[in-house]
Design an enzyme around this catalytic site. Structure first.
Site, mmCIF file in Angstrom:
data_model
loop_
_atom_site.group_PDB
_atom_site.id
_atom_site.type_symbol
_atom_site.label_atom_id
_atom_site.label_comp_id
_atom_site.label_asym_id
_atom_site.label_seq_id
_atom_site.Cartn_x
_atom_site.Cartn_y
_atom_site.Cartn_z
ATOM 1 C CD GLU A 156 -2.149 86.964 -49.201
ATOM 2 O OE1 GLU A 156 -2.671 88.085 -49.256
ATOM 3 O OE2 GLU A 156 -1.360 86.561 -50.085
ATOM 4 C CG HIS B 160 0.973 85.579 -47.057
ATOM 5 N ND1 HIS B 160 1.715 85.064 -48.092
ATOM 6 C CD2 HIS B 160 0.756 86.879 -47.337
ATOM 7 C CE1 HIS B 160 1.938 86.041 -48.977
ATOM 8 N NE2 HIS B 160 1.375 87.145 -48.541
#
Lengths: 325, 339
Positions: A192, A60
């Site tokens: 995320e 992420h």
């Protein structure tokens, strides 16, 4: 690797505001990719063609941060958290907004540290009126820790190593891969830190046959630290479970076998808190066998997260060994 | 406001939205094609001139409420909450139960019979019951069944100059706004989704958007307003009368930044008051909608509403009208400039 980590960690990119970090990564990966695209949630999807099954590799791009909720008449800014930020960590910190505005975190007079809550903190950007603030910062703007990346012996300390360290591993692997055994999708996901959201839509569009997530994990090797059998410098940690996923046995075994065959040091990650993008990916459509490699990291979610260079190199090695078979 | 009155007074606790659905169906059937899906979402589709982007406007039909869990020997009803309700606001409120709208009062042990320690604590759901005036269990069972929903019994009124008062303004206000917009004609394709089960975990909207497949989504909500005594000014998340509130982030969702900025631009250009929603608390269908399929750029626009999730809430008519206007101009802007 050092320069790459420095570039990535010093770039701004809290959840939902990943444009800057996406552009940095895009420039680094485009020469090595067959196709690069950005989806509706801002995920950067990088396709490197190969003949085998579709393998999604995810790290992420977003980092934790804070979001402006109010600006008062004297020019002080109130805020709330984006992802897991603690008011104790923020005391005395400096933060930076997307346009480069820097602020200092101040605190109301409190007599007992137990009273320290996010709502008692504020940001001071050196402005003397609401109008002056409004010309630089608006309600809804996000800021991140403002911190330089430092090299301390074999270790690196920086903000947002969670998960720019993972991004760096993916970038290196893409740059170095020669004969991929899989049809590879390197995905730099968004959001995320607020609930593994970007991974969900990117996995939906890719429809991978298997997925490996590269994220950080906590270490248990500091004084009176967490109870987890992961030490800094002892190699990448192969994910057994976290709160969002039980690694698929096939992926787990593939990673362990590959590490052993290639004499790459590894550890096993059994994480009792937190989740990763694998949590979203493995439940996509009819299900995707998913697992992860975790980079041992001390002081996660602080401005001074710490990873080890050998761990990073070994994570790249392990990933390359997997994708080249 | 007659439509809003009807919507507010209809019973529609999560999972039992049919009264609200029927009102909307009746109101809008001449304006667009519609269907009710497997979960109960009411979905409208106006092809218009087929221009893109295909825009979805959505609001949830359900409200928080109660469910009957047992009927006691003496005819009193025990219950649980459906959705987020503060136990402390329940005692002495009137409710209607089930499809036949049986009237009831939420009762508790008289204060005279509470020992001093008990009096200091707020009453919890387990200390409360609903009294429908039944003689005994047999009498109560003739009128009410276990699993029936109970819903607050509140009359919708206009009070003061321009304030509406009623129950379930979260999110019947949104339903009203979406309904008014569906009556208008545009060149772009418009879909309207009236969703179910938002209050118990954003459950309806996901399947709704999966079917409608829009290019962008606009969620209309009645969000909480904390512009009241006891809250510091820096903690006012929205203020009544200051116009529709635009979300950057909440617990479920981070708005598509481009869309969010565009809303502010459109508001400015058309002189419509508009405020940023100054908190990241709460969650809406926006969180579910944007993560369906390959992802959908989504924004949430809310009418500031005081005292939501209670028997009575309040909102400003100007805010409601400005929300309709703002979304109208936003749609026109998409029509003109595309995504």
């Amino acid at each position: 690797m050092k320069e790459l980590i420095k570039t990535l960690t010093e770039t701004y990119g809290p959840s939902g505001n990943e444009e800057k970090i996406r552009n940095v990564i895009k420039d680094l990966v485009t020469p090595y990719a067959d196709e690069v695209k950005v989806d509706a949630l801002g995920n950067l999807i990088v396709h490197k063609k190969g003949s085998g099954d579709k393998l999604m590799l995810a790290a992420h791009m977003d980092e934790i941060g804070i979001i402006v909720t109010n600006i008062d008449d004297k020019g002080f800014i109130r805020f709330s958290s984006v992802g897991g930020v603690s008011p104790f960590i923020l005391l005395g910190e400096r933060v930076i907004f997307e346009n480069g505005t820097i602020g200092v975190i101040g605190v109301e007079k409190i007599d007992d540290m137990k009273e320290l809550k996010m709502k008692r903190l504020f940001i001071d950007i050196g402005a003397s009126s609401k109008e002056e603030v409004m010309s630089k910062v608006k309600v809804g703007d996000m800021a991140t820790y403002y911190r330089e990346c430092n090299f301390l012996g074999k270790n690196i300390s920086a903000k947002s190593l969670d998960d720019r360290a993972g991004c760096a591993v993916l970038i290196k692997a893409l740059q170095e891969v020669e004969n991929p055994k899989y049809d590879l999708y390197f995905v730099f996901t968004t959001q995320e830190e607020v609930g593994t959201r970007g991974a969900k839509t990117s996995a939906y569009s890719i429809e991978p046959e298997l997925a490996i997530v590269v994220d950080v994990t906590i270490c248990g090797d500091t004084p009176e630290g967490e109870k987890i059998a992961v030490d800094l410098g002892k190699g990448p940690a192969i994910k057994i479970k976290d709160m969002s996923v039980l690694s698929h046995p096939k992926i787990k075994q593939l990673l362990i076998d590959t590490a052993e065959k290639n004499n790459i040091p590894y550890q096993r990650e059994v994480l009792d808190l937190g989740g990763t993008d694998a949590g979203s990916i493995h439940l996509t459509k009819e299900g995707v066998p998913s697992g992860g490699i975790a980079i041992p990291t001390r002081y996660v979610h602080t401005p001074s997260e710490m990873v080890n260079l050998d761990d990073l190199e070994n994570t790249v090695k392990l990933l390359l060994a997997v994708i080249e078979g | 406001m007659l439509l809003l009155k009807k919507l507010s007074e209809a019973a529609g606790v999560s999972g039992c939205e049919n009264e609200v659905r029927n009102i909307l169906k009746e109101e809008l059937k001449e304006y667009a094609d519609f269907k009710t899906d497997a979960l109960g979402n009411l979905l409208f589709e106006k092809k218009n001139k087929g221009k893109k982007p295909r825009i979805m406007i959505a609001a949830h039909m359900d409200e928080v409420g109660l469910m009957i869990t047992s009927i006691l020997k003496n005819g009193f009803l025990k219950f649980e909450s459906v959705g987020g309700i503060d136990d402390r606001i329940l005692v002495s409120k009137t409710v209607t139960i089930g499809p036949n709208k049986i009237k009831g009062v939420i009762g508790a042990k008289p204060i005279h019979r509470q020992d001093p320690k008990e009096r200091e604590n707020a009453l919890k759901i387990k200390n409360l019951y609903i009294d429908i005036g039944a003689k005994d269990q047999e009498d109560a069972e003739k009128k009410v069944k276990i699993g029936d929903y109970a819903c607050f019994d509140t009359e919708f009124e206009i009070i003061g100059e321009n304030i509406v008062k009623g129950k379930a303004l979260d999110d019947r206000i949104g339903c009203f706004v979406v309904a008014e917009l569906l009556k208008r004609n545009y060149e772009v394709e418009i879909c309207g989704a009236f969703t179910v089960q938002e209050e118990i975990g954003l459950r309806g909207s996901g399947v709704a958007v999966y079917q409608l497949k829009p290019d962008v989504a606009i969620v209309v909500e009645g969000t909480f307003a904390s512009d009241v005594p006891g809250t510091k000014e820096e903690e006012y998340n929205t203020v009544l009368g200051m116009g529709p509130a635009v979300t950057t982030m909440d617990r479920s969702f981070i708005a598509n930044k481009g869309m969010r900025d565009r809303v502010f631009e459109v508001a400015k250009k058309n002189n419509i008051p508009c405020q940023p929603r100054r908190t990241n608390l709460g969650g809406t269908d926006g969180g579910r909608i944007q993560s369906i399929g390959e992802g959908i750029p989504t924004i949430v626009i809310s009418v500031p509403t005081r005292y939501i999730h209670s028997p009575v809430s309040m909102a400003d008519i100007n805010d409601i009208n400005n929300t309709i206007l703002l979304i109208n101009f936003l749609i026109l802007d998409y029509q003109e400039r595309g995504i």
